[in-house]
Write a protein that holds these residues in place. Structure first.
Motif, PDB file in Angstrom:
ATOM      1  N   GLY A  63      -1.574  51.611 -11.098  1.00 38.08           N
ATOM      2  CA  GLY A  63      -0.880  52.885 -11.249  1.00 38.08           C
ATOM      3  C   GLY A  63      -0.896  53.755 -10.004  1.00 38.08           C
ATOM      4  O   GLY A  63      -0.229  54.792  -9.964  1.00 38.08           O
ATOM      5  N   ALA A  64      -1.671  53.354  -8.998  1.00 34.08           N
ATOM      6  CA  ALA A  64      -1.698  54.116  -7.755  1.00 34.08           C
ATOM      7  C   ALA A  64      -0.386  53.937  -6.995  1.00 34.08           C
ATOM      8  O   ALA A  64       0.366  52.975  -7.229  1.00 34.08           O
ATOM      9  N   ILE A  65      -0.113  54.844  -6.104  1.00 40.18           N
ATOM     10  CA  ILE A  65       1.072  54.751  -5.246  1.00 40.18           C
ATOM     11  C   ILE A  65       0.602  54.623  -3.804  1.00 40.18           C
ATOM     12  O   ILE A  65      -0.032  55.534  -3.255  1.00 40.18           O
ATOM     13  N   GLU A  66       0.905  53.496  -3.206  1.00 37.39           N
ATOM     14  CA  GLU A  66       0.561  53.250  -1.812  1.00 37.39           C
ATOM     15  C   GLU A  66       1.711  53.706  -0.934  1.00 37.39           C
ATOM     16  O   GLU A  66       2.884  53.511  -1.266  1.00 37.39           O
ATOM     17  N   LEU A  67       1.392  54.329   0.189  1.00 39.29           N
ATOM     18  CA  LEU A  67       2.397  54.821   1.110  1.00 39.29           C
ATOM     19  C   LEU A  67       2.543  53.817   2.245  1.00 39.29           C
ATOM     20  O   LEU A  67       1.657  53.686   3.091  1.00 39.29           O
ATOM     21  N   GLY A  68       3.664  53.096   2.239  1.00 40.78           N
ATOM     22  CA  GLY A  68       3.845  51.996   3.173  1.00 40.78           C
ATOM     23  C   GLY A  68       4.291  52.405   4.551  1.00 40.78           C
ATOM     24  O   GLY A  68       4.436  51.558   5.432  1.00 40.78           O
ATOM     25  N   ASN A  69       4.534  53.695   4.783  1.00 46.57           N
ATOM     26  CA  ASN A  69       4.992  54.148   6.088  1.00 46.57           C
ATOM     27  C   ASN A  69       4.469  55.553   6.336  1.00 46.57           C
ATOM     28  O   ASN A  69       4.374  56.371   5.422  1.00 46.57           O
TER      29      ASN A  69
END
Length: 233
Positions: free
Chosen positions: A167-173
């Motif tokens: 459920g986490a949101i990873e920031l790819g940039n």
């Protein structure tokens, strides 16, 4: 997305605008209009480049559609005869700049927020880092209100969000990548404030988990499920 939360042209739109100038005739038309320093009509542009009026009109309108030129309507000076009362279309260089980066960056946003923070600190006498946190959070709140969900707000700012199984949101940039390499503490503080404000405006269902370089993501934080307004923890 700018510091006021207004939607900027998307990444693909900006690439298309730049790509439109790759055509030799469109590039020549753009340069002619830009260098004229005044609105240019279709007939003038066609004559200057040796194009038919129809071809010039098509290329000029394409440049307007792509955001490189702007269009207006006015009566031609000295016009007369049948149909002279109808306004003609004129073209000018667009005021807003068009820039695209791969991966996407938001250095203009960082510049606006840093300048706003300095102005605030000078006006109020508060420490610069306090002003930076306040300005960043306010901008994040405007960003969040401009979108229906946190994913959309993050995507619009260039974070390239990816939802993980937990459920986490990873920031790819990192939209501020080059700045963060030389000024990590300042940029990451601004980034934290911006994200915190966006989370709060989108419902506050996430917290911020700080990350160190080399932990598998280019950003200094990721969003984790949790209650509250989205504070770094």
């Amino acid at each position: 997305m700018d510091s006021e939360g207004h939607r900027n042209p998307g990444w693909r739109d900006r690439l298309r605008a730049l790509a439109s100038l790759d055509d030799e005739r469109r590039r020549a038309l753009y340069l002619h209009v830009r260098d004229a320093g005044r609105p240019v009509g279709r007939d003038e542009a066609a004559d200057a480049l040796g194009l038919s009026r129809g071809a010039a009109a098509a290329h000029l309108d394409r440049l307007v559609d792509d955001g490189v030129l702007s269009a207006s309507f006015a009566k031609r000076p000295g016009s007369g005869g049948p149909g002279s009362g109808r306004p003609s279309k004129f073209y000018s260089a667009a005021v807003g700049e068009v820039a695209a980066a791969v991966p996407e960056r938001a250095y203009d946003l960082a510049g606006e927020l840093l300048a706003a923070a300095l102005e605030r600190a000078a006006a109020t006498g508060e420490p610069v880092h306090t002003s930076l946190a306040a300005v960043g959070r306010e901008a994040g709140e405007r960003l969040g209100r401009a979108h229906a969900a946190i994913d959309e707000a993050l995507d619009a700012t260039g974070y390239s969000p990816r939802r993980l199984e937990d459920g986490a949101i990873e920031l790819g940039n990192c939209p501020f990548h080059r700045l963060s390499r030389g000024h990590r503490e300042v940029v990451c503080s601004l980034n934290t404030a911006l994200l915190t404000g966006a989370i709060a405006a989108c419902g506050g269902r996430y917290g911020l988990e700080p990350l160190e370089p080399g932990e598998g993501t280019p950003c200094c934080a990721r969003l984790v499920p949790g209650e509250g307004p989205g504070t770094q923890g």
